[in-house]
Enzyme design. Structure first.
Site, short mmCIF file in Angstrom:
data_model
loop_
_atom_site.label_atom_id
_atom_site.label_comp_id
_atom_site.label_asym_id
_atom_site.label_seq_id
_atom_site.Cartn_x
_atom_site.Cartn_y
_atom_site.Cartn_z
N ARG A 30 -3.18 90.21 108.68
CA ARG A 30 -3.11 88.76 108.45
C ARG A 30 -1.69 88.42 108.02
NH1 ARG A 30 -4.56 85.59 103.19
NH2 ARG A 30 -4.12 83.52 103.99
N HIS A 34 1.15 78.76 104.74
CA HIS A 34 1.07 79.51 103.47
C HIS A 34 2.17 78.96 102.55
CE1 HIS A 34 -0.43 83.51 101.65
NE2 HIS A 34 0.32 82.97 100.73
N GLU A 55 -4.86 79.05 100.46
CA GLU A 55 -4.97 78.56 99.08
C GLU A 55 -4.39 77.15 98.89
OE1 GLU A 55 -3.51 81.40 96.25
OE2 GLU A 55 -4.89 82.94 96.93
N ASN A 69 -9.70 84.36 99.01
CA ASN A 69 -8.75 85.20 98.29
C ASN A 69 -9.28 85.40 96.89
OD1 ASN A 69 -7.30 84.81 100.61
ND2 ASN A 69 -5.64 83.65 99.66
N TYR A 108 -9.09 87.69 93.30
CA TYR A 108 -8.39 88.66 92.46
C TYR A 108 -9.15 88.95 91.18
CZ TYR A 108 -4.50 88.23 95.66
OH TYR A 108 -3.72 88.27 96.78
N GLU A 110 -7.80 88.06 100.92
CA GLU A 110 -6.83 88.71 100.02
C GLU A 110 -7.60 89.31 98.86
OE1 GLU A 110 -3.61 86.28 98.46
OE2 GLU A 110 -3.20 85.45 100.45
C1 PNW Z 1 -2.17 84.43 96.23
N1 PNW Z 1 -4.07 83.04 90.21
O1 PNW Z 1 -1.80 83.53 95.23
C2 PNW Z 1 -1.29 84.09 97.40
O2 PNW Z 1 -2.00 83.71 98.55
C3 PNW Z 1 -0.29 85.15 97.72
O3 PNW Z 1 0.78 84.58 98.45
C4 PNW Z 1 0.16 85.83 96.45
O4 PNW Z 1 1.24 86.69 96.62
C5 PNW Z 1 -1.04 86.58 95.92
O5 PNW Z 1 -2.15 85.73 95.76
C6 PNW Z 1 -0.79 87.30 94.60
O6 PNW Z 1 -0.47 86.37 93.60
C7 PNW Z 1 -2.42 83.46 94.00
O7 PNW Z 1 -3.44 82.42 89.33
C8 PNW Z 1 -1.73 82.78 93.01
O8 PNW Z 1 -5.17 83.61 89.95
C9 PNW Z 1 -2.29 82.62 91.77
C10 PNW Z 1 -3.54 83.16 91.51
C11 PNW Z 1 -4.23 83.84 92.49
C12 PNW Z 1 -3.65 83.98 93.74
#
Ligand code: PNW
Length: 463
Positions: free
Chosen positions: A82, A126, A171, A308, A310, A365
């Protein structure tokens, strides 16, 4: 233990984070060039826009090294990749004259990927809006959905004979909220709540417009999606009450908060903005922004929801079944970025989202930053990345076993890259990048992921 047949095992990147070649072959500046090059101390935050004043001018120099990078992806055994397209590389002014050299770069990249047996998944936006479009008001300019549509048409005409998978936006929450409301990312605006809704409405219309363009003009029958970052929650236990409470939290709006996923996903999948949120914002929700036909365009049917994910927040039910946030205990497992390790979100969130929207899901992601370096033996040992991915993937398998159609998983990231406001200080890759020499080194996790892919997930089981 194996994952579904045809599961898309992949990794992801984004244009500004890896390409470099910022001033090359006719590429125009984007809002991220402007933001990164402004090295004054922001007095509101007492820091530069980007840590160390890092810019994406060179980044991983992927613009020149994409062939080598595709070979590394092949070595890792990736089935899917991707990546995003830089709007201002294709249309340096954001509209008007097409930069053929920019298009050729992506066309060559697609050819290289296909030759390596890797399926391209394209993200059309993006966060790197052409600066020329910001100069005419950015997403607040009512022409923006049409301008996005025109850009998308150029890309579709050039690549859709070989590309099947398209994502309109990455996002949009982060881009609009952090960039325009909090003012902590490009284009660094701090707008009112009412304008915030105009921005949301505009970017969602742009999404819908793009879906129509792709559907109409794509040569290969397209699979169209979007890659937002839904706010993630998971229950304390498997008890029905806790699970219901976490789900309620995931889709409820109880305060003036733009991050609630329903602001972004209900319009796309249900064709309306959430009533509970409209009620809470009252007069600050500008009903007049919704013109006839808008909601139909925004809710143009799509084929998948990319997510995405995390980290998430733990939720339990109180005595009356209402959600309560469970605070993290001291010493909670954390990545280098101080993001919590909460693998359960990959079990519960796909289930919640599928249950509400009835749409196939991709994890577009997932990953972590760690303090990785090249060891004396010349290798990069990143056991925590392996453990993190293993935990998250084992949870994802539970969602699949529960019957949720999860079609693929993209690790963030294929290689270390420019982490936006944190510059080069965070390493998210499965490939280590030495930014001085541009030498790439596959980390242990890259070899581990290779075996996961090869066994279609069987090697995740702990013996
Ligand atoms: C994503 N949060 O951003 C983006 O899509 C990527 O470009 C980035 O590098 C990646 O995650 C890692 O940060 C985020 O605050 C930005 O939880 C902030 C958050 C999560 C994802």
């Amino acid at each position: 233990m194996s994952f579904p047949k045809d599961f898309a095992w992949g990794a992801a990147t984004a244009a500004y984070q890896i390409e470099g070649g910022a001033g090359e072959d006719g590429r125009g500046p984007s809002i991220w060039d402007t933001y990164a090059h402004n090295k004054k101390i922001d007095l509101l935050r007492n820091r530069m826009n980007i840590l160390n004043g890092d810019t994406g001018d060179t980044a991983c120099d992927h613009y020149h090294r994409y062939k080598e990078d595709v070979q590394h992806m092949k070595e890792m055994g990736l089935l899917a990749y991707r990546f995003s397209i830089s709007w201002s590389r294709i249309l340096p002014e954001g509209r008007g004259k097409v930069n053929e050299k920019g298009l050729k770069f992506y066309s060559d990249l697609v050819d290289e990927l296909i030759a390596a047996g890797i399926e391209p998944y394209i993200t059309l936006f993006h966060w790197d809006l052409p600066q020329a479009l910001q100069d005419i008001g950015g997403w607040l300019n009512p022409e923006m959905p049409d301008l996005f549509g025109k850009y998308v048409k150029v890309v579709v005409d050039a690549l859709s004979d070989r590309v099947t998978y398209w994502m309109t936006l990455n996002e949009p929450q982060c881009h609009i909220i952090i960039g325009h409301i909090d003012g902590e990312c490009a284009p660094k605006q701090r707008v009112t709540d009412r304008q915030g809704f105009y921005l949301i409405h505009s970017i969602l219309k742009a999404h819908g417009k793009a879906v129509r363009i792709i559907r109409k003009y794509a040569v290969k029958k397209p699979q169209i999606g979007i890659a937002p970052n839904p706010s993630a929650y998971y229950p304390s236990t498997d008890r029905k009450e806790d699970v219901q409470a976490a789900k309620k939290m995931a889709f409820g709006i109880t305060s003036r908060n733009f991050w609630c996923s329903t602001w972004w996903l209900d319009p796309i999948f249900l064709g309306c903005y959430p009533e509970d949120g409209i009620h809470i914002f009252g007069d600050d929700f500008p009903l007049e922004m919704i013109k006839p036909g808008d909601m139909e365009m925004i809710s143009e049917p799509i084929d998948f929801l990319g997510c995405n994910f995390y980290q998430g927040t733990e939720i339990r039910a109180d005595k009356s079944g209402e959600p309560v946030i469970v605070p993290r205990k001291p010493g909670f497992d954390m990545t280098a970025f101080k993001w919590g390790v909460t693998p359960q979100i990959l079990h519960y969130m796909p289930n919640f989202l599928y249950n509400r929207y009835q749409i196939p899901i991709y994890i577009t992601e997932n990953g972590l930053s760690m303090a990785d370096w090249v060891s004396l033996d010349g290798k990069v040992h990143d056991p925590q990345r392996i453990d993190f991915m293993q935990r998250y993937l084992l949870e994802l398998k539970k969602a699949i076993d529960d019957g949720t159609p999860v079609k693929g998983y993209f690790a963030w990231s294929m290689m270390d890259n420019y982490e936006w406001s944190n510059g080069y200080t965070e390493r998210f890759g499965m490939i280590h990048v030495d930014y001085e020499t541009q030498k790439r080194t596959l980390k242990d996790s890259a070899y581990w992921y290779h075996d996961v892919i090869k066994s279609n997930g069987k090697s995740l089981l702990i013996e």
